[in-house]
Design a protein around this motif. Structure first.
Motif, PDB file in Angstrom:
ATOM      1  N   SER A  35       0.846  -1.192   0.000  1.00 35.90           N
ATOM      2  CA  SER A  35       0.000   0.000   0.000  1.00 35.90           C
ATOM      3  C   SER A  35       0.881   1.242   0.000  1.00 35.90           C
ATOM      4  N   ASP A  37       2.036   4.546   1.659  1.00 33.00           N
ATOM      5  CA  ASP A  37       2.063   5.153   2.990  1.00 33.00           C
ATOM      6  C   ASP A  37       1.327   6.495   2.981  1.00 33.00           C
ATOM      7  N   ASN A  38       0.421   6.707   3.943  1.00 37.10           N
ATOM      8  CA  ASN A  38      -0.328   7.972   3.966  1.00 37.10           C
ATOM      9  C   ASN A  38       0.094   8.858   5.143  1.00 37.10           C
ATOM     10  N   PRO A  44      -4.919  11.351   8.097  1.00 36.48           N
ATOM     11  CA  PRO A  44      -5.580  10.841   6.891  1.00 36.48           C
ATOM     12  C   PRO A  44      -7.069  10.573   7.116  1.00 36.48           C
ATOM     13  N   THR A  47      -8.268   5.030   4.507  1.00 37.44           N
ATOM     14  CA  THR A  47      -7.238   4.003   4.709  1.00 37.44           C
ATOM     15  C   THR A  47      -6.190   4.177   3.619  1.00 37.44           C
ATOM     16  N   PRO A  48      -4.943   3.762   3.852  1.00 38.94           N
ATOM     17  CA  PRO A  48      -3.930   3.866   2.803  1.00 38.94           C
ATOM     18  C   PRO A  48      -4.342   3.073   1.566  1.00 38.94           C
ATOM     19  N   SER A  49      -4.087   3.634   0.392  1.00 33.44           N
ATOM     20  CA  SER A  49      -4.495   2.974  -0.847  1.00 33.44           C
ATOM     21  C   SER A  49      -3.713   1.688  -1.075  1.00 33.44           C
ATOM     22  N   HIS A 129      -9.049   2.755  -1.375  1.00 40.31           N
ATOM     23  CA  HIS A 129      -9.080   3.002   0.076  1.00 40.31           C
ATOM     24  C   HIS A 129     -10.096   2.057   0.690  1.00 40.31           C
TER      25      HIS A 129
END
Ligand code: HEC
Ligand code: HEC
Ligand code: HEC
Ligand code: HEC
Length: 131
Positions: A35, A37-38, A44, A47-49, A129
């Protein structure tokens, strides 16, 4: 004499192993990436993609690293250079600066932009996400 040879042999083996490990580390970083990182977004909203780096690029048949890891010089895209040693956030701020899109927009333009353009890959928010 024998002891000495044994010492050299051990040293060579240890040094070889060490160099293999050091060489493998950066490769493993993108291989194991599942994924994006966000953390740069502070708090954020999503959720991280999902992004299985190597598997994604293989399936999508993207060969050039600079399709995503691009380099600009004097406002011009440089053809045969890439910037995989940098984070997108190193150059893209949370807010757009001149012609440089904001970090969020940079990701969406690149990722969703390609999926839309070629008609493959997810374009719905919840597909990347995941809840
Ligand atoms: C192709 C995958 C993809 C799709 C589809 C997508 N995004 Fe994203 N989005 C990303 C990536 C990659 C990032 C960079 C950070 C991360 O991993 O979340 C991001 C970042 C964000 C951020 C900033 C980080 C945060 O969580 O606050 C928001 C907000 C966001 N997206 C909302 C949306 C919304 C709303 C939609 C639908 C209209 C959408 N995204 C569709 C890939 C996608
Ligand atoms: C489809 C887009 C895309 C392509 C093509 C791509 N990458 Fe990436 N790569 C990313 C994204 C997104 C990140 C995460 C960047 C960030 O967090 O700022 C990343 C991260 C990395 C990292 C850092 C890994 C880590 O965990 O810190 C390396 C190394 C890397 N890529 C190497 C490559 C190489 C080498 C190629 C070409 C063979 C390549 N990438 C092609 C999108 C891509
Ligand atoms: C070394 C700095 C640098 C890095 C690293 C970088 N960018 Fe950029 N990016 C720029 C600059 C500068 C521009 C503005 C170009 C212009 O003048 O139009 C830009 C423009 C863009 C654009 C809009 C133009 C286009 O190419 O479609 C997207 C999308 C984009 N970046 C995505 C990304 C993503 C995603 C990453 C990480 C994988 C990334 N960038 C990493 C410097 C960078
Ligand atoms: C140059 C085009 C291109 C770019 C850029 C691109 N993708 Fe894709 N993506 C594809 C294609 C093609 C597929 C469909 C591959 C398949 O499954 O056949 C795909 C599939 C996916 C999938 C579904 C398959 C899976 O691995 O779960 C996700 C999630 C995804 N992309 C996320 C991203 C994110 C996040 C980015 C940006 C960091 C990105 N993509 C950038 C072309 C692209």
């Amino acid at each position: 004499m024998k002891k000495r040879r044994c010492f050299y042999l051990t040293a060579v083996v240890v040094m070889t192993l060490m160099s293999i490990c050091c060489w493998r580390l950066p490769v493993a970083a993108q291989e194991n990436m599942t994924s994006v990182d966000n953390g740069d977004f502070g708090r954020p909203e999503r959720t991280p993609s999902i992004f299985r780096h190597d598997a994604h690029n293989e399936k999508a048949k993207i060969d050039a690293c600079n399709t995503c890891h691009h380099v600009y010089k004097d406002g011009k895209l440089v053809d045969n250079e890439s910037s995989e040693d940098r984070r997108c956030a190193d150059c893209h701020d949370l807010k757009a600066v001149g012609k440089t899109p904001s970090l969020r927009r940079a990701f969406h333009l690149r990722c969703v932009g390609c999926h839309e353009k070629i008609g493959r890959g997810p374009i719905m928010c919840g597909e990347c996400h995941k809840k």
